[in-house]
Every structure is written in C-alpha cells, then in structure tokens.
Design a protein around this motif. Structure first.
Motif, mmCIF file in Angstrom:
data_model
loop_
_atom_site.group_PDB
_atom_site.id
_atom_site.type_symbol
_atom_site.label_atom_id
_atom_site.label_comp_id
_atom_site.label_asym_id
_atom_site.label_seq_id
_atom_site.Cartn_x
_atom_site.Cartn_y
_atom_site.Cartn_z
ATOM 1 N N MET A 1 0.720 -1.307 -0.170
ATOM 2 C CA MET A 1 -0.026 0.164 0.053
ATOM 3 C C MET A 1 0.949 1.143 -0.011
ATOM 4 O O MET A 1 0.468 2.261 -0.637
ATOM 5 C CB MET A 1 -1.017 0.087 1.304
ATOM 6 C CG MET A 1 -1.970 -1.043 1.102
ATOM 7 S SD MET A 1 -3.293 -0.783 2.337
ATOM 8 C CE MET A 1 -2.364 -1.304 3.738
ATOM 9 N N LEU A 2 1.807 1.325 0.775
ATOM 10 C CA LEU A 2 2.853 2.358 0.848
ATOM 11 C C LEU A 2 3.528 2.758 -0.308
ATOM 12 O O LEU A 2 3.306 3.884 -0.816
ATOM 13 C CB LEU A 2 3.949 2.097 1.884
ATOM 14 C CG LEU A 2 4.970 3.013 2.055
ATOM 15 C CD1 LEU A 2 4.352 4.464 2.562
ATOM 16 C CD2 LEU A 2 6.110 2.691 3.260
ATOM 17 N N GLY B 1 2.490 6.450 -2.672
ATOM 18 C CA GLY B 1 3.461 7.309 -3.217
ATOM 19 C C GLY B 1 4.990 6.996 -2.286
ATOM 20 O O GLY B 1 6.060 7.926 -2.473
ATOM 21 N N GLY B 2 5.211 6.002 -1.503
ATOM 22 C CA GLY B 2 6.252 5.945 -0.691
ATOM 23 C C GLY B 2 6.387 6.701 0.523
ATOM 24 O O GLY B 2 5.236 7.501 0.993
ATOM 25 N N PHE B 3 7.615 6.669 1.278
ATOM 26 C CA PHE B 3 7.690 7.510 2.531
ATOM 27 C C PHE B 3 7.781 9.085 2.281
ATOM 28 O O PHE B 3 7.045 9.789 3.167
ATOM 29 C CB PHE B 3 8.914 7.120 3.144
ATOM 30 C CG PHE B 3 8.861 5.723 3.833
ATOM 31 C CD1 PHE B 3 8.168 5.447 5.068
ATOM 32 C CD2 PHE B 3 9.648 4.665 3.186
ATOM 33 C CE1 PHE B 3 8.159 4.044 5.642
ATOM 34 C CE2 PHE B 3 9.449 3.305 3.684
ATOM 35 C CZ PHE B 3 8.660 3.196 4.908
ATOM 36 N N ARG B 4 8.232 9.509 1.315
ATOM 37 C CA ARG B 4 8.125 10.901 1.127
ATOM 38 C C ARG B 4 6.779 11.646 1.102
ATOM 39 O O ARG B 4 6.501 12.819 1.740
ATOM 40 C CB ARG B 4 8.511 11.287 -0.304
ATOM 41 C CG ARG B 4 9.133 12.572 -0.390
ATOM 42 C CD ARG B 4 9.760 12.852 -1.653
ATOM 43 N NE ARG B 4 9.939 12.002 -2.764
ATOM 44 C CZ ARG B 4 9.705 12.371 -3.827
ATOM 45 N NH1 ARG B 4 9.848 13.723 -4.346
ATOM 46 N NH2 ARG B 4 9.518 11.522 -4.788
ATOM 47 N N ASP B 5 5.568 10.950 0.627
ATOM 48 C CA ASP B 5 4.478 11.496 0.699
ATOM 49 C C ASP B 5 3.477 11.223 1.922
ATOM 50 O O ASP B 5 2.378 11.305 1.725
ATOM 51 C CB ASP B 5 3.760 11.275 -0.400
ATOM 52 C CG ASP B 5 4.640 12.037 -1.663
ATOM 53 O OD1 ASP B 5 5.081 12.983 -1.630
ATOM 54 O OD2 ASP B 5 4.701 11.523 -2.865
ATOM 55 N N SER B 6 4.285 10.286 2.665
ATOM 56 C CA SER B 6 3.327 9.698 3.738
ATOM 57 C C SER B 6 3.330 10.505 5.056
ATOM 58 O O SER B 6 4.521 11.355 5.107
ATOM 59 C CB SER B 6 3.591 8.266 3.967
ATOM 60 O OG SER B 6 4.852 7.953 4.365
ATOM 61 N N GLY B 7 2.400 10.372 5.890
ATOM 62 C CA GLY B 7 2.523 11.145 7.306
ATOM 63 C C GLY B 7 3.375 10.526 8.103
ATOM 64 O O GLY B 7 3.649 9.256 7.987
ATOM 65 N N TRP B 8 3.583 11.302 9.462
ATOM 66 C CA TRP B 8 4.369 10.523 10.552
ATOM 67 C C TRP B 8 3.926 9.236 11.009
ATOM 68 O O TRP B 8 4.767 8.395 11.356
ATOM 69 C CB TRP B 8 4.591 11.574 11.560
ATOM 70 C CG TRP B 8 3.059 11.710 12.278
ATOM 71 C CD1 TRP B 8 2.100 12.694 12.028
ATOM 72 C CD2 TRP B 8 2.391 10.719 13.353
ATOM 73 N NE1 TRP B 8 0.998 12.538 12.841
ATOM 74 C CE2 TRP B 8 1.135 11.445 13.467
ATOM 75 C CE3 TRP B 8 3.227 10.071 14.351
ATOM 76 C CZ2 TRP B 8 0.258 10.819 14.756
ATOM 77 C CZ3 TRP B 8 2.406 9.218 15.067
ATOM 78 C CH2 TRP B 8 1.044 9.786 15.308
ATOM 79 N N HIS B 9 2.718 9.055 10.897
ATOM 80 C CA HIS B 9 2.145 7.756 11.354
ATOM 81 C C HIS B 9 2.354 6.724 10.657
ATOM 82 O O HIS B 9 2.597 5.644 11.147
ATOM 83 C CB HIS B 9 0.542 7.909 11.403
ATOM 84 C CG HIS B 9 -0.158 8.184 10.109
ATOM 85 N ND1 HIS B 9 -0.127 9.309 9.429
ATOM 86 C CD2 HIS B 9 -0.752 7.228 9.403
ATOM 87 C CE1 HIS B 9 -0.727 9.169 8.300
ATOM 88 N NE2 HIS B 9 -1.425 7.789 8.292
#
Length: 153
Positions: free
Chosen positions: A69-70, A75-83
């Motif tokens: 899913m990530l 979009g990977g870690f760059r576009d994901s939130g802290w959670h």
C-alpha cells in the motif's frame, strides 16, 4: 489486487497478531495458574505451536500488504505522514522480535521439552512471554498510531 483488498488483509493480519498476543498475555497466562507445572509446559507446547504458525502467516501478510500500500498506492515514505513512518518502524521491529522469539527462546523451549528438561523449558517460556509482552505493547502502539493517522491527528 486493489488497495481495498490489501487494506483488509493488512487489518486482518494485524488483528490476528495483536489480538492473539493480547489473549495470550491477558487471558491465557493468568488462567494457567490452575495447572501443575508439567501440565502448563505441555499446554504451552501446544499453544505456541499453533499460535506461532498463525504468526508466521500473519506477520509477513501485515508487513507485505503495508509496504504494498505504501509504495504501490500512497507514493512511498516521502508523501506519507508521520503515522506511516511510525507504523512501519514498529511493525518491522515486531517482526524482528517475533523472529528472535522463534530462533531464540522458542527453539530453546522445544529442545528442553524434547529432552524432558522442565526447568529449562520454564525459563524459555518466561523469555517468550516477556518478548510477547514487548510485541503486544508495540502492536497496541501501532494500532493506536493507525487510528490517529486515519483521523488526521
């Protein structure tokens, strides 16, 4: 495979993993006090065998669906939130702890049981229980973080 199917598999795997640990620590462990030590060890042998088989399936499903899913949809870690970063970290650590249980104290438990060495088996059970408790705390934190992230907290 759609993100909905991945999400459902991810949730089911996490529920089995964390819920199983909660049951083991909060319900099963205190209930074992009514048994004599040899009976407790025999029951542990059956419970661990069955539970760890489930975890060998649930743990990779949870991790792989989370990463799918990530990287596949979000979009990977760059576009994901802290959670998401924190869930990835705690989920990965939980996987490492489980593998450590399997190859460490659970292997020692199986050897001790095969040799009929109750005291060594009991020590291994204590180490397993301690690490399962660590993983339960990590799993509950991960679940709470998932809820926070879901509601934008």
């Amino acid at each position: 495979m759609t993100v909905t199917v991945l999400y459902i598999l991810h949730l089911l795997a996490a529920i089995l993993w964390v819920g199983g640990m909660a049951f083991a620590i909060l319900v099963l462990r205190p209930s074992l006090a009514v048994l004599e030590p040899p009976q407790r060890l025999a029951l542990h042998a059956q419970v661990f065998r069955r539970f760890f088989l489930i975890i060998w399936h649930a743990m990779p499903i949870a991790l792989l669906t989370g990463w799918a899913m990530l990287f596949g949809w979000y979009g990977g870690f760059r576009d994901s939130g802290w959670h998401v970063h924190l869930m990835n970290l705690t989920g990965f650590v939980m996987g490492v702890v489980f593998v450590a249980i399997w190859f460490g104290p659970y292997a020692a438990f199986r050897r001790a049981m095969a040799e009929g060495n109750g005291p060594h088996a009991a020590k291994a059970v204590h180490r397993i229980r301690t690490l399962i408790t660590v993983n339960l705390v990590l799993g509950l934190v991960t679940s709470a973080v998932a809820g926070f992230g879901r509601w934008g907290i």
